[in-house]
Design an enzyme around this catalytic site. Sequence first.
Site, PDB file in Angstrom:
ATOM      1  N   LYS A  71       0.811  -1.229   0.000  1.00 15.42           N
ATOM      2  CA  LYS A  71       0.000   0.000   0.000  1.00 15.42           C
ATOM      3  C   LYS A  71       0.842   1.276   0.000  1.00 15.42           C
ATOM      4  O   LYS A  71       0.453   2.283  -0.597  1.00 15.42           O
ATOM      5  CB  LYS A  71      -0.929   0.003   1.210  1.00 15.42           C
ATOM      6  CG  LYS A  71      -2.013  -1.035   1.074  1.00 15.42           C
ATOM      7  CD  LYS A  71      -2.947  -1.018   2.257  1.00 15.42           C
ATOM      8  CE  LYS A  71      -3.954  -2.142   2.106  1.00 15.42           C
ATOM      9  NZ  LYS A  71      -4.912  -2.188   3.183  1.00 15.42           N
ATOM     10  N   ASN A  93      -5.017   1.894  -1.432  1.00 16.44           N
ATOM     11  CA  ASN A  93      -5.541   0.533  -1.615  1.00 16.44           C
ATOM     12  C   ASN A  93      -6.391   0.402  -2.882  1.00 16.44           C
ATOM     13  O   ASN A  93      -6.897  -0.676  -3.164  1.00 16.44           O
ATOM     14  CB  ASN A  93      -6.341   0.062  -0.393  1.00 16.44           C
ATOM     15  CG  ASN A  93      -7.736   0.679  -0.330  1.00 16.44           C
ATOM     16  OD1 ASN A  93      -7.995   1.725  -0.927  1.00 16.44           O
ATOM     17  ND2 ASN A  93      -8.630   0.035   0.386  1.00 16.44           N
ATOM     18  N   ASP A 108      -9.947   2.221   2.980  1.00 19.99           N
ATOM     19  CA  ASP A 108      -9.972   1.404   4.207  1.00 19.99           C
ATOM     20  C   ASP A 108     -10.686   2.112   5.363  1.00 19.99           C
ATOM     21  O   ASP A 108     -11.460   1.494   6.101  1.00 19.99           O
ATOM     22  CB  ASP A 108      -8.547   1.064   4.657  1.00 19.99           C
ATOM     23  CG  ASP A 108      -7.923  -0.036   3.820  1.00 19.99           C
ATOM     24  OD1 ASP A 108      -8.678  -0.802   3.175  1.00 19.99           O
ATOM     25  OD2 ASP A 108      -6.682  -0.132   3.805  1.00 19.99           O
ATOM     26  N   MET A 224      -8.962  -6.339  12.015  1.00 19.83           N
ATOM     27  CA  MET A 224      -9.126  -6.124  10.566  1.00 19.83           C
ATOM     28  C   MET A 224      -8.985  -7.436   9.794  1.00 19.83           C
ATOM     29  O   MET A 224      -9.481  -7.571   8.688  1.00 19.83           O
ATOM     30  CB  MET A 224      -8.095  -5.122  10.067  1.00 19.83           C
ATOM     31  CG  MET A 224      -8.374  -3.719  10.515  1.00 19.83           C
ATOM     32  SD  MET A 224      -7.369  -2.608   9.522  1.00 19.83           S
ATOM     33  CE  MET A 224      -7.590  -1.105  10.420  1.00 19.83           C
ATOM     34  N   GLY A 248     -12.739  -8.494  10.492  1.00 22.94           N
ATOM     35  CA  GLY A 248     -12.778  -7.391   9.536  1.00 22.94           C
ATOM     36  C   GLY A 248     -13.496  -7.699   8.236  1.00 22.94           C
ATOM     37  O   GLY A 248     -13.307  -6.980   7.253  1.00 22.94           O
TER      38      GLY A 248
END
Length: 284
Positions: A71, A93, A108, A224, A248
């Site tokens: 990322k 992302n 996110d 997550m 998540g």
Amino acid sequence: MNNTAPLRHFAVVGNPVKHSRSPAIHQQFGRQTGISLQYGLLESPLDEFKRTVTDFFSSGGWGLNVTVPFKEEAFELCGDKLSDRARLAGAVNTLWMQDGTLRGCNTDGVGLLADITRLGIHVQDKRVLLVGAGGAAKGVLFPLLDAGCQTLHIVNRNAARAHDLGKHTAEHLPHYASRLSSGGLDQAQGEWDIVINATSSSLAGEAPALAGVTYAQGALAYDMMYGPQPTPFMDQALRAGAQLVSDGLGMLVEQAAEAFLIWNGVRPQTGPVLSALRATMQEG
Ligand code: NDP
């Protein structure tokens, strides 16, 4: 379904990537919205992320999701062609091409906030412990602060990374600086309303080695990471007194819906997709 429109090609790029549920989610979004698409898994060699992305888009790719550990590299690749969310996060992302130029966003944080709300928890005035300082942690910091949390303490295995992240955020968002603090995993002492595991520790089958965490009445522990079984962090949190635990999967579906909106201009419904995905995952 519009059968005359060309098939749109998407993928999630990462290393490892085979555990990703993104293809199943986006295929369901496509069916729901009538957009004809193919969504694949793209494992990039660790030192060839740029070439992997370039090859994907030069062969007609429409959009890429980016996962561990790329990322931050995706952020660098986009230069100044970043959404505000991505700029504040320092991590990307979601990638796409516009006017021949690579663009990046970070969905996110929106995804996490939407899922925490679905669980009936409001971030406003809450004491939040954020565990981790990688791309995922960066992506959720600003949305958590912006949602009005009372305090936000970042802890990480490598404490220097947590301090850097806290410093970077305070420099960019000085009006939030007084709510921010940072430390190592052994500096997680306090009573928390929300504890978020943004580390990849569950990939190794372990919970982060947190010290001194007390869960407040009604507190949420949110990992997550996701899977058919509760994660090691969720087990650790239940033992430590958390009343509400979640993995998540909901965040994954919500951040995917936001990426889908960026790429296709349509926001799909997330509820049915989350239920179907959970059922498939539990069937094994
Ligand atoms: P990065 O590789 O960028 O960062 C990894 C983080 O995990 C670092 O903070 C690292 O600490 C920490 N870490 C790794 N192993 C351990 C361990 N055994 N104990 C404690 N800390 C550890 O990954 P991302 O930030 O991109 O992703 C983190 C996790 O979040 C992944 O599991 C990913 O699948 C998940 N995720 C889920 C999403 C969802 O939609 N549900 C969205 C985004 C991410 P250190 O700096 O010390 O190495």
